[in-house]
Scaffold this motif. Structure first.
Motif, short mmCIF file in Angstrom:
data_model
loop_
_atom_site.label_atom_id
_atom_site.label_comp_id
_atom_site.label_asym_id
_atom_site.label_seq_id
_atom_site.Cartn_x
_atom_site.Cartn_y
_atom_site.Cartn_z
N UNK A 67 0.97 -1.18 -0.08
CA UNK A 67 -0.08 -0.05 -0.13
C UNK A 67 0.83 1.31 0.02
N UNK A 68 1.93 1.37 0.66
CA UNK A 68 3.12 2.36 0.67
C UNK A 68 2.72 2.88 2.37
N UNK A 69 3.79 3.83 2.40
CA UNK A 69 4.00 4.52 3.72
C UNK A 69 2.88 5.23 4.21
N UNK A 70 2.58 5.70 5.54
CA UNK A 70 1.66 6.43 6.02
C UNK A 70 2.18 7.62 6.38
N UNK A 71 1.97 8.87 5.87
CA UNK A 71 2.36 9.99 6.15
C UNK A 71 1.81 10.89 7.27
N UNK A 72 0.45 10.57 7.16
CA UNK A 72 -0.39 11.55 8.35
C UNK A 72 -1.51 10.75 8.74
N UNK A 73 -2.19 10.80 9.77
CA UNK A 73 -3.23 10.09 10.29
C UNK A 73 -4.66 10.75 10.28
N UNK A 74 -4.68 11.92 9.54
CA UNK A 74 -5.92 12.54 9.50
C UNK A 74 -6.53 11.66 8.36
#
Length: 523
Positions: A67-74
């Motif tokens: 899926x890819x990296x998560x940069x923000x949890x909004x």
């Protein structure tokens, strides 16, 4: 006369020809993106659930690769993380299909030569094809931006522009491939191979680092989309990479288009043998479709390996998230989270196998409309014998790719080899039903068989993929033949629905062949 003379007319003609198929692709992509915020809100509605998700992604390289990296949890950041790469992939596929259809396809069928006899410039067709792709990607960008504006205007705009820019990068890649090859099929295959390599490079980079900083990620346009970082402190300068790639590739395509004769290519197709392996209609069908079979086989095997490797960590990723657990159970049954995860992933591959069987069956329509079928049938080859060769590739090929997917699961997961292989094979009745419907449409309504068949396949894909996440009513889910298959592994084998789907597939196939035998061929 200008080399761009007639571009406007060709663009209007291209948009008119694509008035059904391209809007469907755009709608599917936009729906996938815009449906995510509500789904993710139910999955990760609390700070604790989002913190746990970040922790799992930091320690699970396989999920980052997928899926890819998560940069923000909004909510906007979660949406960009969950579907950003796949929206870019779908935009790229749409773009390459549009460009190849209006360039190499037109030359291969001879229509480009008729058009060129009028007041049409040398590069008008290429320009019109790229502009048609730009219109499609522009509409998609507007839909994404407007639909996600509530999550943050800047993030919505950057995601929309990033997805559209990814589509345009591969539109210009397809423009180059259309100049290099003499076959539309080969041009599509070459561009798809570049797209697959871009996904693999991005996955390799993301599995190595948790922030998208790997050099392998930056080599891939899909990695650029990630590093644009929508909803996470947007890096607007990354759009310059897309712009440079589009301009550079478009320039190469224009130079190549000006240096070759109409209908020719820089890598011409070699003439094949007139006897031996091509001494029968079935052998010819294999020769025409073997590249697609091999490509799908490799893709399904690798997908099985990846999904099998993810199975061990599925329980950890879901954790105590009841909503995520319910989604997997709706897709894969209620027989333990691991079995539900396996069943849902195998079901997803079954949905994709339906796309293969539709593409393979519709090769009959491509051969007929290109004018290659009529000379073949003028020899001692009947219609049913000719069609049987392609249908064997379609139906047996779908069985092969599902078997290889099961082998991939065996390599990646290493457990329940027999049950997993059985779960893969039990998808075939639904796959063959979709193939039989495509054949029926080809046999009785050849002029609309392509958009209608793809429309059915995409609708089934959306029901099976997005329906459970959106908590769609069971009545809607039951419209898909895949919803009636037993949930294996873990669930009990139900032979009644399997036999019914096989019977319906046989009836549709027989009806399609009967229609083909009775109707006139189209030019």
């Amino acid at each position: 006369m200008s080399t761009l003379a007639g571009t406007g007319t060709l663009l209007r003609f291209a948009l008119r020809r694509d008035r059904v198929t391209t809007p469907v692709w755009i709608a599917v992509n936009a729906l996938m993106v815009l449906s995510m915020p509500s789904t993710l809100q139910s999955l990760y509605g609390t700070a604790a659930e989002r913190t746990d998700l970040v922790r799992q992604l930091q320690t699970n390289a396989s999920f980052r690769a997928l899926i890819g990296p998560l940069h923000d949890t909004s909510l906007g950041g979660l949406t960009a993380w969950r579907v950003g790469v796949y929206a870019g992939l779908l935009a790229a596929v749409t773009s390459l299909l549009v460009v190849v259809r209006h360039t190499r396809d037109e030359e291969e069928t001879g229509r480009a030569e008729l058009v060129a006899s009028g007041a049409v410039g040398r590069r008008a067709a290429l320009t019109a094809a790229l502009l048609a792709a730009a219109v499609a990607n522009g509409v998609l960008a507007l839909l994404i931006t407007a639909g996600l504006a509530g999550q943050g205007a800047a993030g919505a705009l950057s995601l929309g522009l990033g997805v559209a820019a990814t589509g345009m990068v591969f539109a210009t890649t397809a423009a180059i491939a259309a100049q290099l090859t003499e076959s539309a099929r080969l041009a599509r295959g070459l561009t798809a191979a570049v797209l697959g390599a871009a996904f693999v490079l991005r996955a390799a980079g993301d599995s190595a680092t948790g922030d998208g900083s790997s050099p392998w990620t930056w080599v891939s346009p899909l990695g650029w989309l990630e590093n644009l970082r929508p909803f996470a402190g947007e890096r607007w300068w990354v759009l310059l990479l897309f712009t440079a790639a589009v301009l550079a590739q478009a320039a190469v395509a224009y130079v190549l288009a000006g240096r070759r004769d109409l209908g020719m290519s820089f890598f011409p197709t070699r003439p094949g043998p007139a006897a031996g392996r091509l001494g029968s209609a079935a052998a010819l069908a294999w020769r025409l479709q073997r590249g697609g079979v091999l490509g799908w086989s490799l893709g399904f095997f690798l997908a099985g390996v990846v999904y099998g490797g993810l199975t061990q960590g599925a329980a950890d990723l879901v954790g105590d998230n009841d909503n995520a657990r319910r989604i997997f159970e709706r897709m894969g049954g209620r027989n333990g989270l691991t079995d539900a995860f396996l069943a849902s992933m195998i079901g997803t591959l079954g949905l994709l196998a339906a796309l293969y069987v539709v593409a393979s069956v519709l090769r009959l329509n491509g051969e007929e409309t290109s004018g290659r079928t009529e000379p073949l049938l003028a020899c001692a080859v009947g219609r049913l014998r000719w069609a049987a060769g392609h249908l064997t590739i379609a139906f047996a090929g779908s069985a092969l790719i599902m078997l290889l997917a099961g082998a991939g699961f065996a390599v990646g997961y290493g457990r329940q080899v027999g049950p997993v292989l059985g779960a893969c094979l039990v998808q075939l009745p639904a796959v063959w039903l979709i193939g039989g419907l495509a054949l029926l449409l080809y046999g009785v309504a050849p002029r609309v068989c392509a958009p209608a068949s793809w429309g059915v396949a995409v609708a089934v894909l959306l029901i099976g993929w997005v329906g459970p996440a959106l908590n769609a009513p069971q009545l809607v889910l039951d419209l898909s033949p895949f919803a009636h298959l037993p949930k294996l592994p873990g669930g009990g084998m139900e032979w009644g629905p399997v036999a019914l789907l096989l019977g319906l597939a046989a009836v549709l196939t027989a009806a399609g062949l009967a229609g083909l035998r009775r109707r006139d061929l189209t030019a």
